[in-house]
Design an enzyme around this catalytic site. Structure first.
Site, PDB file in Angstrom:
ATOM      1  N   HIS A  36       1.337  -5.326   1.608  1.00 57.13           N
ATOM      2  CA  HIS A  36       2.526  -6.176   1.558  1.00 57.13           C
ATOM      3  C   HIS A  36       3.572  -5.568   2.488  1.00 57.13           C
ATOM      4  CE1 HIS A  36       0.906  -7.003  -2.543  1.00 57.13           C
ATOM      5  NE2 HIS A  36       1.538  -8.163  -2.468  1.00 57.13           N
ATOM      6  N   ASP A  58       5.785  -2.844   0.956  1.00 56.14           N
ATOM      7  CA  ASP A  58       5.140  -1.580   0.608  1.00 56.14           C
ATOM      8  C   ASP A  58       5.035  -0.642   1.806  1.00 56.14           C
ATOM      9  OD1 ASP A  58       4.575  -2.456  -2.066  1.00 56.14           O
ATOM     10  OD2 ASP A  58       3.020  -3.712  -1.203  1.00 56.14           O
TER      11      ASP A  58
END
Length: 435
Positions: free
Chosen positions: A101, A104
């Site tokens: 993601h 992240d």
């Protein structure tokens, strides 16, 4: 740069079923041939960046338990250190892919322009790390559920400015996935749903969600991205009702908006359980419509009512999952992503390695069992026998007939069917021979 976090842990090797090593592959041998194809090419393992490196060990009742060298994750120096640690881990594990993601791999900046700049910077850094390594990007995605701006959804938000921010965010993440050679792009609608119908126009929200996904598909073709666009079903968490509840719901949505030829499904075992299904059910539903794309392999605690994202350890369940995957012709551009996290008491670097190694072994055992069942043909033979009556001319003619003509036939032939055994226990015993 070396973080030191994984110091003392050697690359994991295949040592065979009799190995006594606490961290070794007993069943996962990437070069072993299964149904004429290398095991690595069947399973296409991927490490999830979020659970493995970004997650801090919290749960609904408690905060951070993990203390990693790259915590707190609030600046680009820490983001680069996290990348360094990730690639140290990839070198130890030897899996072929990773997934991410945006939130992240780079810190949240609070505005789109800075989020874009840091995403470009960190994906350039990741791309440099990929050079000289046999590792690829299975897929990227945008986190459009954690930040408070997404509290009422992304593409389904009642505020058009949030829709716009979401569109720009997905464009940036699709661009980054394309830059890293990603083989898929996933849209995970973590807040695409509602808490109450008292303040929700469901029809408008679904139309906006359909239009948003159409824009993603159009942009994929514009930039020449050859990967598969995937959506990920998930029920009731965190929203009371999510529009992407399960595989059947997503398939209906794709058909309504004419996207079934462009988008496939990324299915997760834990989400299947939350929806009240088995994983093999969700896989079979998607496969029956030709929309099986990729999988997140994890498990939920059957005594808990939320998404615990544990590493898989149940070989019979995994074997049935891969049975349906193999029957469907495999995962194509998709793979087996470990959307799984350590327990919050498992603090050490060795725990992270062990979790993945054990999961990869479970999947390898499951794959081999599934292949053996397919090659033996017992389940398929039983299936053909159960539906044999439908291969007669009379049965096929009935499907093109009408109720009146069928009634005439029932009367003329004095049809009075008697129930026949479904043989469930015999078939369950058959499966157990292989697992």
């Amino acid at each position: 740069m070396t973080t030191g976090f994984f110091d003392g842990i050697a690359p994991v090797k295949h040592e065979g079923e009799n190995s006594n090593s606490p961290i070794a592959y007993r069943h996962y041998n990437p070069d072993e041939l299964v149904m004429g194809k290398r095991m690595e090419e069947h399973l296409r393992f991927a490490v999830a960046w979020w659970h493995s490196f970004a997650w801090e060990g919290g749960d609904p009742f408690g905060g951070q338990t993990f203390e990693r060298p790259w915590h707190p994750q609030d600046n680009m120096a820490k983001a680069r250190e996290k990348v360094d640690a990730a690639f140290e881990f990839f070198d130890i594990l030897g899996q072929p892919y990773f997934c991410w993601h945006d939130a992240d791999i780079r810190p949240e900046q609070g505005n789109f322009a800075d989020n874009l700049a840091t995403l470009d910077e960190i994906t350039d850094y990741i791309g440099d790390k990929m050079q000289g390594r046999s590792i690829g990007c299975l897929w990227g995605t945008a986190n459009m559920f954690s930040h408070r701006r997404w509290m009422a959804g992304a593409s389904t938000n009642p505020d058009p400015d949030v829709f716009a921010f979401a569109a720009a965010t997905v464009k940036s993440c699709l661009d980054a996935t394309h830059k890293l050679g990603g083989e898929n792009y996933v849209l995970w609608g973590g807040r695409e749903g509602y808490e109450t119908l008292l303040n929700t126009d469901m029809g408008q929200e679904l139309d906006h969600m359909g239009r948003f996904l159409s824009m993603v598909v159009d942009y994929k073709h514009k930039i020449g991205f050859k990967g598969t666009i995937l959506v990920e079903p998930k029920p009731q968490e965190p929203s009371k009702h999510q529009y992407d509840f399960d595989a059947a719901t997503c398939i209906g949505f794709l058909r309504k908006y004419g996207l079934e030829g462009e988008v496939k499904l990324n299915l997760e075992q834990g989400h299947a359980i939350l929806a009240g299904h088995s994983f093999e059910h969700e896989l079979a539903v998607a496969a029956s419509e030709g929309l099986l794309g990729s999988i997140d392999m994890n498990r939920n605690d059957y005594q808990s009512g939320w998404d615990t994202d544990q590493f898989p350890n149940n070989v019979p369940e995994v074997a049935l999952a891969y049975y349906h995957i193999l029957k469907a012709g495999g995962l194509g551009t998709g793979g087996t992503n470990f959307d799984a996290k350590l327990r919050r008491q498992s603090l050490d670097a060795e725990d992270l390695v062990a979790g993945h190694v054990g999961a990869m072994d479970v999947c390898a055992r499951g794959l081999k069992a599934a292949a053996a069942m397919i090659e033996d043909g017992g389940l398929e033979t039983a299936l053909q026998e159960r539906y044999a009556g439908w291969r007669t001319d009379a049965a096929q003619q009935m499907l093109g007939s009408d109720l009146a003509a069928i009634t005439d036939r029932v009367l003329a032939e004095e049809i009075n069917p008697q129930p026949r055994s479904g043989r469930q226990e015999i078939l369950e015993n058959y499966v157990n021979r292989f697992v």
